[in-house]
Design an enzyme around this catalytic site. Structure first.
Site, mmCIF file in Angstrom:
data_model
loop_
_atom_site.group_PDB
_atom_site.id
_atom_site.type_symbol
_atom_site.label_atom_id
_atom_site.label_comp_id
_atom_site.label_asym_id
_atom_site.label_seq_id
_atom_site.Cartn_x
_atom_site.Cartn_y
_atom_site.Cartn_z
ATOM 1 N N ASP A 20 51.502 44.216 -11.245
ATOM 2 C CA ASP A 20 51.620 45.083 -10.069
ATOM 3 C C ASP A 20 52.915 45.896 -10.138
ATOM 4 O O ASP A 20 52.913 47.111 -9.971
ATOM 5 C CB ASP A 20 51.598 44.235 -8.786
ATOM 6 C CG ASP A 20 50.411 43.291 -8.763
ATOM 7 O OD1 ASP A 20 49.302 43.753 -8.518
ATOM 8 O OD2 ASP A 20 50.613 42.085 -9.041
ATOM 9 N N GLU A 262 46.293 44.517 -16.542
ATOM 10 C CA GLU A 262 46.026 45.956 -16.474
ATOM 11 C C GLU A 262 47.006 46.761 -17.327
ATOM 12 O O GLU A 262 46.618 47.548 -18.181
ATOM 13 C CB GLU A 262 46.097 46.422 -15.014
ATOM 14 C CG GLU A 262 45.908 47.917 -14.866
ATOM 15 C CD GLU A 262 45.618 48.369 -13.452
ATOM 16 O OE1 GLU A 262 44.973 47.625 -12.683
ATOM 17 O OE2 GLU A 262 46.017 49.505 -13.103
HETATM 18 O O1 TRH Z 1 51.172 40.189 -15.899
HETATM 19 P P1 TRH Z 1 49.747 40.555 -15.730
HETATM 20 O O2 TRH Z 1 48.781 39.483 -15.793
HETATM 21 O O3 TRH Z 1 49.626 41.313 -14.392
HETATM 22 C C1 TRH Z 1 48.653 41.543 -13.458
HETATM 23 C C2 TRH Z 1 48.950 40.789 -12.224
HETATM 24 O O4 TRH Z 1 48.575 39.440 -12.399
HETATM 25 C C3 TRH Z 1 48.213 41.392 -11.090
HETATM 26 O O5 TRH Z 1 48.298 40.656 -9.929
HETATM 27 C C4 TRH Z 1 46.800 41.633 -11.484
HETATM 28 O O6 TRH Z 1 46.181 42.224 -10.437
HETATM 29 C C5 TRH Z 1 46.753 42.499 -12.696
HETATM 30 O O7 TRH Z 1 47.383 41.797 -13.758
HETATM 31 C C6 TRH Z 1 45.376 42.930 -13.100
HETATM 32 O O8 TRH Z 1 49.347 41.652 -16.846
HETATM 33 P P2 TRH Z 1 49.741 43.186 -17.042
HETATM 34 O O9 TRH Z 1 49.025 44.029 -16.045
HETATM 35 O O10 TRH Z 1 49.526 43.495 -18.429
HETATM 36 O O11 TRH Z 1 51.287 43.251 -16.724
HETATM 37 C C7 TRH Z 1 52.256 42.764 -17.595
HETATM 38 C C8 TRH Z 1 53.453 43.682 -17.570
HETATM 39 O O12 TRH Z 1 54.535 43.094 -18.264
HETATM 40 C C9 TRH Z 1 53.172 45.013 -18.221
HETATM 41 O O13 TRH Z 1 53.793 46.029 -17.453
HETATM 42 C C10 TRH Z 1 53.856 44.899 -19.568
HETATM 43 C C11 TRH Z 1 55.018 44.013 -19.238
HETATM 44 N N1 TRH Z 1 55.619 43.251 -20.343
HETATM 45 C C12 TRH Z 1 56.896 43.564 -20.759
HETATM 46 O O14 TRH Z 1 57.494 44.524 -20.244
HETATM 47 N N2 TRH Z 1 57.487 42.817 -21.733
HETATM 48 C C13 TRH Z 1 56.866 41.777 -22.334
HETATM 49 O O15 TRH Z 1 57.453 41.137 -23.224
HETATM 50 C C14 TRH Z 1 55.529 41.489 -21.922
HETATM 51 C C15 TRH Z 1 54.784 40.364 -22.602
HETATM 52 C C16 TRH Z 1 54.939 42.233 -20.920
#
Ligand code: TRH
Length: 366
Positions: A20, A262
């Site tokens: 989010d 996402e």
């Molecule tokens: O973390 P997620 O599972 O996030 C979400 C939330 O759970 C939310 O509530 C839900 O509705 C949504 O998924 C569908 O996965 P996501 O979306 O990939 O977000 C992870 C973020 O973390 C993304 O912006 C990339 C970042 N990231 C980094 O910046 N550095 C890292 O080392 C990693 C592994 C991720």
């Protein structure tokens, strides 16, 4: 509404994980840097933003980073004057605006633009709901639903200007790596053990990078000790959580990226490399239809063996079994998969980017 809609407020409630705030932060940064907007990002849990963006201090109620004013969204939101309300208010993922702020929006003249930014889905119904207006039942305000998406009649995907060129410049300077490099970002329900067994039996070397949290927990459920681990030709390396821009570089340089939720899912598509998606599970199994809808789009132009290999691995990864056989099939078409991922990224990049679509949508008159 004020000319140019110079001032934007984005409200973000962190449900769990990083997605989010990842999406909201990207959007805020881009509106400020590329569209010259004055952006305030209200977040209820600034500690979730700090790992994504160097320079953010989770303890500060108010700070400015990368041209964005970051404000802590407190449980007791103070009374707001109508003059303090922005020209455009983005309510991310139906997070429910603070009542005090909503009241000030209703008192503001002209009324602000009000956008509900929705979650990404490849399902076809999104096109008919994108941009739909929903008048407030009692207040003189109209909310508009804004959907990111893959199809022409949606808001598109978040993509900064020059992203593909930056990716290609980075890759051009990279020495070739002999092991197959994999990044593994997933939920702890993924069948990681079965995959590790399959990888360690492979006749080619593999190096797997595992961020902390749920992915590392899933690995630790199968391998003893703190790591790094070596099993046959497989190396499994715990890595630190990287800031957003560093994570992009990891996705660019890996040969296959396991992503989730996402935002990492979208970034892996911009990387132009083969990807495997662990979708965010929903209680009513609504995620199954989302997964199928993406697979339909992603494999529409792929020849049938390739399409089958992608579908099989995505489904087995999300359903929890059969991932070993599915991986072997997927890996056997790696060259074709790479070409496909590259073409897919190129065709997405010819579509609109979400921040520009949003600015255009608001400028056209809400
Ligand atoms: O973390 P997620 O599972 O996030 C979400 C939330 O759970 C939310 O509530 C839900 O509705 C949504 O998924 C569908 O996965 P996501 O979306 O990939 O977000 C992870 C973020 O973390 C993304 O912006 C990339 C970042 N990231 C980094 O910046 N550095 C890292 O080392 C990693 C592994 C991720």
């Amino acid at each position: 509404m004020a000319a140019m809609q110079a001032h934007w407020d984005i409200f973000c409630r962190v449900i769990d994980n990083f997605g989010d705030i990842g999406v909201c932060w990207r959007l805020a940064r881009q509106l400020a840097a590329e569209h010259g907007r004055r952006v305030r990002l209200w977040v209820d849990h600034p500690a979730s933003l700090a790992p994504l963006q160097p320079g953010v201090d989770a303890a500060l109620p108010r700070q400015s980073v990368a041209g964005v004013e970051i404000r802590h969204w407190p449980a007791n939101f103070p009374t707001v004057d109508a003059a303090e309300v922005a020209d455009v208010v983005i309510e991310a993922f139906a997070c429910e605006l603070p009542p005090a702020y909503l009241a000030a929006m209703a008192a503001r003249r002209p009324a602000p633009g009000w956008i509900n930014l929705e979650y990404l889905s490849a399902e076809p119904w999104v096109e008919s709901c994108h941009g739909v207006a929903s008048p407030h039942p009692t207040l003189p305000l109209v909310k508009h639903f804004f959907f990111p998406g893959f199809a022409g009649r949606t808001g598109g995907l978040l993509r900064e200007s020059g992203l593909i060129a930056r990716r290609d410049g980075f890759l051009a300077g990279l020495p070739p790596s002999s092991p197959l490099e994999i990044s593994l970002f997933c939920y702890d329900t993924a069948p990681v053990g079965e995959l590790i067994e399959t990888w360690s039996a492979a006749d080619y070397p593999i190096r797997c990078h595992v961020p902390p949290g749920k992915p590392l927990a899933a690995v630790r459920a199968h391998l003893d000790g703190p790591g790094p681990w070596r099993r046959g030709g497989l190396e499994v390396l715990p890595i630190p959580f990287l800031p957003l821009d560093g994570y992009d570089q990891l996705l660019w340089r890996c040969d296959v990226n396991f992503v989730r939720g996402e935002d990492s899912f979208v970034r892996a598509q911009w990387a132009g490399k083969p990807l495997v998606w662990h979708i965010y599970p929903q209680e009513d199994a609504a995620h199954e239809a989302k997964l199928e809808a993406f697979l339909d789009r992603y494999t529409a132009t792929a020849e049938s063996a390739l399409a089958g290999a992608v579908r099989q691995l995505f489904l087995s990864w999300n359903r929890g079994s059969g991932v070993g056989a599915a991986w072997r099939e997927f890996a056997s078409c790696r060259e074709a998969l790479e070409a496909h991922a590259r073409t897919w990224a190129g065709s997405l990049a010819s579509g609109p980017d979400l921040a520009s679509s949003l600015v255009k949508f608001c400028t056209a008159g809400l």
